[in-house]
Design an enzyme around this catalytic site. Structure first.
Site, short mmCIF file in Angstrom:
data_model
loop_
_atom_site.label_atom_id
_atom_site.label_comp_id
_atom_site.label_asym_id
_atom_site.label_seq_id
_atom_site.Cartn_x
_atom_site.Cartn_y
_atom_site.Cartn_z
N ASP A 74 1.04 -1.17 -0.06
CA ASP A 74 0.10 0.56 0.13
C ASP A 74 0.65 1.40 0.05
O ASP A 74 0.28 2.19 -0.22
CB ASP A 74 -1.13 0.37 1.14
CG ASP A 74 -0.67 0.06 2.68
OD1 ASP A 74 1.15 -0.08 2.46
OD2 ASP A 74 -0.88 0.52 3.32
N SER A 75 1.82 0.81 -0.06
CA SER A 75 3.05 2.51 -0.23
C SER A 75 2.80 2.72 -1.96
O SER A 75 3.19 3.32 -1.91
CB SER A 75 4.79 1.47 -0.19
OG SER A 75 4.72 0.70 -0.91
N ASP A 129 -1.24 -5.88 -0.34
CA ASP A 129 -1.42 -5.14 0.70
C ASP A 129 -2.40 -5.20 1.65
O ASP A 129 -2.84 -3.75 0.18
CB ASP A 129 0.18 -4.10 0.91
CG ASP A 129 0.67 -3.56 2.08
OD1 ASP A 129 0.09 -4.51 3.20
OD2 ASP A 129 1.26 -2.75 1.90
N LYS A 168 -1.01 -9.45 3.03
CA LYS A 168 -0.98 -8.54 4.65
C LYS A 168 -1.30 -8.00 4.90
O LYS A 168 -2.40 -6.86 4.31
CB LYS A 168 0.69 -8.18 3.54
CG LYS A 168 1.63 -7.11 5.28
CD LYS A 168 3.08 -6.75 4.94
CE LYS A 168 2.76 -5.48 4.25
NZ LYS A 168 2.34 -4.76 4.95
N GLU A 224 -2.05 -5.50 9.10
CA GLU A 224 -1.11 -4.72 10.01
C GLU A 224 -1.96 -4.93 11.15
O GLU A 224 -2.86 -4.94 11.86
CB GLU A 224 -0.30 -3.04 9.74
CG GLU A 224 -0.49 -2.46 8.79
CD GLU A 224 0.25 -1.37 7.82
OE1 GLU A 224 0.38 -0.37 8.88
OE2 GLU A 224 0.58 -0.41 7.09
N GLU A 261 9.07 -4.15 10.99
CA GLU A 261 9.32 -3.21 10.58
C GLU A 261 10.35 -1.89 11.24
O GLU A 261 9.46 -1.21 11.88
CB GLU A 261 7.64 -2.16 9.51
CG GLU A 261 8.96 -0.85 8.66
CD GLU A 261 7.60 -0.74 8.65
OE1 GLU A 261 6.51 -1.23 7.57
OE2 GLU A 261 7.74 1.06 7.69
O1 KIV Z 1 3.44 -1.19 1.76
C1 KIV Z 1 4.80 -1.28 1.49
O2 KIV Z 1 5.92 -1.19 0.40
C2 KIV Z 1 4.40 -1.94 2.92
C3 KIV Z 1 7.09 -2.80 3.55
C4 KIV Z 1 6.79 -3.98 3.97
C5 KIV Z 1 7.25 -2.62 2.41
O3 KIV Z 1 4.31 -2.97 3.12
#
Ligand code: KIV
Length: 276
Positions: free
Chosen positions: A54-55, A93, A122, A124, A191
């Protein structure tokens, strides 16, 4: 010349391959991609895992945080990356608010990402997402955890500094890692935590840890591709190693094009079509 350095014996990386790399001691190499061409190049280098992070919100859209990123945006990136990937494990993500509102919502959104080509998701958080992780895994959706600095919680912390410097926070992060393991994650991102803490977590859980700014003792490493390529020029955290300065290369190329057009040197006769 081939710079491919990944494990060439694996034809298609699966969640099981990533898990077994912890046992064999082979380090896991992971990077982000948001589009088809970047994914295709990464895949050709035999990267183990590609994360549609999500970056993308920061890197592609220029948002100040990852919070505005939507399910629709991530579906678009997932489809694009999926088209470029044959070998790497493709993880998506889950963006802010796509899993926090309850397990039904999380299952529906994660399902949409799998339909778009992701092979796992993924998300958080620790104990607060354990039930969601269990439910997703129960429905056949592999989940990667993410502890330490969790950018979707930026408004609680107010900064992107190292997490887990104090012993009470270290204890909580270690507990969360064990809770996520119990809930069924196949791996977890750590992280921006001290490397001693990352090392302790790595020893304490049976699933691989993949560090970003988490030091030397994780089972693998992940970075944002645009950061290591030097496209994201202003981003210079201590943990980042830049492998290229593409911003400079791009400026040179764009500058040359502008000069050629302005000077009447592009296109040449060779670069032009004729009727015959
Ligand atoms: O969004 C992302 O790029 C991440 C990292 C772990 C690189 O969550």
């Amino acid at each position: 010349m081939s710079l491919s350095t990944g494990n060439s014996k694996i034809e298609k990386v699966t969640v099981e391959d990533i898990k077994s790399m912890k046992q064999s001691g082979e380090k896991i190499a992971a990077l982000t991609a948001y589009d088809y061409l970047m994914a295709r190049i990464l895949d050709s280098c035999k990267i183990d895992l590609i994360l549609v992070g999500d970056s993308a919100g920061n890197v592609i859209a220029g948002y100040g945080t990852t919070l505005p990123v939507s399910v629709e945006e991530m579906l678009y990136h997932t489809r694009a990356v999926h088209n470029g990937v044959k070998r790497a494990l493709l993880i998506l993500d889950m963006p802010f608010l796509s899993y926090q509102c309850g397990t039904d919502d999380a299952v529906r959104n994660a399902g949409l990402f799998l339909k778009a080509g992701a092979e796992g998701v993924k998300l958080e958080g620790g104990r607060q997402v354990a039930e969601i992780v269990e439910r997703l895994v129960g429905f056949g959706i592999p989940v990667m955890g993410h502890l330490g600095l969790t950018p979707q919680s930026i408004n609680v912390f107010g900064n992107y500094k190292v997490r887990g410097k104090k012993s009470d926070e270290q204890k909580r992060i270690l507990e969360d890692a064990k809770i996520l393991e119990q809930a069924g994650v196949f791996a977890m991102v750590l992280e921006k935590v001290p490397e001693q803490l990352a090392g302790e977590i790595t020893k304490s859980v049976s699933v691989p840890t993949i560090g970003i700014g988490a030091g030397r003792f994780c089972d693998g490493q992940i970075l944002v591709s645009h950061d290591i390529l030097g496209i994201n020029e202003d981003f210079r955290p201590k943990f980042l190693r830049k492998y290229a300065n593409l911003a400079e290369e791009m400026r040179k190329a764009f500058g040359s094009f502008i000069k050629d057009v302005k000077g009447g040197n592009y296109p040449s006769e060779k670069e032009s079509y004729t009727a015959s």
